[in-house]
Motif scaffolding. Structure first.
Motif, PDB file in Angstrom:
ATOM      1  N   TYR A   1     -28.994  57.878 -42.321  1.00 32.77           N
ATOM      2  CA  TYR A   1     -29.138  56.525 -41.785  1.00 32.77           C
ATOM      3  C   TYR A   1     -30.300  55.838 -42.494  1.00 32.77           C
ATOM      4  O   TYR A   1     -31.319  56.469 -42.818  1.00 32.77           O
ATOM      5  CB  TYR A   1     -29.388  56.570 -40.279  1.00 32.77           C
ATOM      6  N   ASP A   2     -30.165  54.545 -42.755  1.00 34.35           N
ATOM      7  CA  ASP A   2     -31.178  53.803 -43.499  1.00 34.35           C
ATOM      8  C   ASP A   2     -32.524  53.845 -42.781  1.00 34.35           C
ATOM      9  O   ASP A   2     -32.593  53.797 -41.552  1.00 34.35           O
ATOM     10  CB  ASP A   2     -30.737  52.348 -43.688  1.00 34.35           C
ATOM     11  N   ARG A   3     -33.605  53.939 -43.597  1.00 27.94           N
ATOM     12  CA  ARG A   3     -34.955  54.052 -43.050  1.00 27.94           C
ATOM     13  C   ARG A   3     -35.343  52.782 -42.310  1.00 27.94           C
ATOM     14  O   ARG A   3     -35.118  51.666 -42.773  1.00 27.94           O
ATOM     15  CB  ARG A   3     -35.948  54.320 -44.189  1.00 27.94           C
ATOM     16  N   ALA A   4     -35.936  52.956 -41.160  1.00 28.90           N
ATOM     17  CA  ALA A   4     -36.374  51.808 -40.362  1.00 28.90           C
ATOM     18  C   ALA A   4     -37.737  51.324 -40.833  1.00 28.90           C
ATOM     19  O   ALA A   4     -38.585  52.125 -41.236  1.00 28.90           O
ATOM     20  CB  ALA A   4     -36.461  52.188 -38.891  1.00 28.90           C
ATOM     21  N   PRO A   5     -38.018  50.006 -40.814  1.00 29.20           N
ATOM     22  CA  PRO A   5     -39.346  49.486 -41.178  1.00 29.20           C
ATOM     23  C   PRO A   5     -40.412  50.024 -40.228  1.00 29.20           C
ATOM     24  O   PRO A   5     -40.159  50.231 -39.043  1.00 29.20           O
ATOM     25  CB  PRO A   5     -39.179  47.973 -41.030  1.00 29.20           C
TER      26      PRO A   5
END
Length: 347
Positions: free
Chosen positions: A302-306
């Motif tokens: 899953y894409d990295r969260a800010p």
């Protein structure tokens, strides 16, 4: 000749008279010959099934050389003469050919009303030959096993109907069947998944446990996607004992994924189209067939969260009217969203 043959119905010799008897083939052989015997029923028979025996007229005592049954029905009301098959699997239903007497088919086959208990059966076709009507029924699957009454009427407005009992049976329990085979075999899930539903067990589906191949991931179309989920991922798996989306459980970590479709190629590779559920980080996924215990593994990131609020700095803040300027934007805490287009608005 006819004087050489005798027919009895339910033990009654006076109930039938042989009008013709001849050898149709193999006249010189007493073993492989075929004879055709025609007889008339001379006494009234009650509606129902009657036993008929054929033998030699001069043989004392009478010895039946051939036996069969006849179905007698009341010409004033519809009656089932025969139907085949008489049983089918509970989960698959069955196509049944039914012969009926005194079943007036004034309209088309679509006018026939057929039910199985509280379920509706479809009519695939119907034909009339003399006083006999043949109807081809498509019986639906049943939620329970056992005998069910099938009822037919020539039209929705008809109050005259015929009925028979059809037996729904459970499919073969391959686990128990294979275990009973000498050597303690186990069912091959892939072979079982490709067999049509049947009450009868096929021994070819039983194999030694050491020969079973486990499902394995061949290819994965997408390796990552947004944390919100919804990414379409195609998983290509070999040796998967499933033929439809209802036959597999796909997990992204511990979250269940929505399976949109499952197709199997001629080479035996299953393509499973799934939608990723919401998640975070990198998770281990699995494809588990409901007919087997082994699972095929895959991974998804899953894409990295800010880590905080997104900020942007610019290499230039102004330029002369009517001229072009190159501006480099430096973004912080933007996150990573591969394949997602971003828009920068000026003004």
């Amino acid at each position: 000749g006819p004087q050489e043959a005798a027919v009895e119905i339910d033990g009654c010799f006076a109930c039938a008279v042989v009008t013709r008897a001849r050898v149709a083939s193999g006249a010189l052989s007493a073993v492989n010959s075929t004879s055709v015997i025609t007889f008339n029923v001379t006494s009234p028979l009650a509606p129902g099934t009657h036993n008929v025996s054929v033998g030699l007229a001069l043989a004392m005592p009478f010895t039946a050389l051939a036996s069969f049954q006849i179905q007698v029905y009341d010409a004033s009301s519809p009656a089932v003469i025969s139907f085949h098959p008489s049983a089918g699997t509970r989960t698959a239903g069955a196509r049944v050919a039914v012969q009926l007497g005194s079943f007036p088919l004034a309209g088309s086959a679509s006018d026939i009303v057929a039910t199985v208990g509280s379920l509706v059966a479809s009519v695939a076709g119907a034909s009339v030959s003399g006083s006999v009507t043949t109807v081809m029924l498509e019986l639906p699957p049943s939620p329970w096993a056992g005998s069910s009454r099938v009822t037919l009427a020539a039209s929705p407005a008809s109050d005259r109907f015929a009925s028979f009992d059809f037996v729904y049976a459970e499919e073969c329990d391959y686990a128990g069947f294979c275990a009973s085979v000498p050597g303690g075999l186990v069912p091959d899930p892939l072979a079982v998944s490709r067999m049509p539903p049947s009450v009868e067990c096929d021994p070819s589906a039983c194999v030694a446990a050491s020969t079973l191949a486990s499902p394995a991931l061949v290819h994965q179309s997408v390796l990552s996607g947004p944390r919100a989920g919804g990414t379409l991922v195609d998983l290509f798996v070999s040796d998967l004992p499933a033929s439809g989306p209802e036959g597999v459980l796909v997990l992204f970590g511990t979250a269940i994924a929505q399976v949109d479709a499952l197709t199997v190629s001629a080479s035996g590779i299953a393509q499973i189209s799934v939608r990723s559920p919401p998640g975070e980080g990198t998770v281990a996924g699995s494809v588990t067939p409901l007919l087997g215990k082994a699972a095929a593994a895959f991974g998804f990131a899953y894409d990295r969260a800010p880590s905080g609020a997104a900020t942007a700095t610019s290499s230039a803040t102004s330029c002369a009217v009517g001229t072009n300027a190159t501006v480099v934007l430096t973004l912080s805490n933007w996150g990573t969203f591969p394949g997602v287009a971003h828009t920068v608005t000026v003004g």
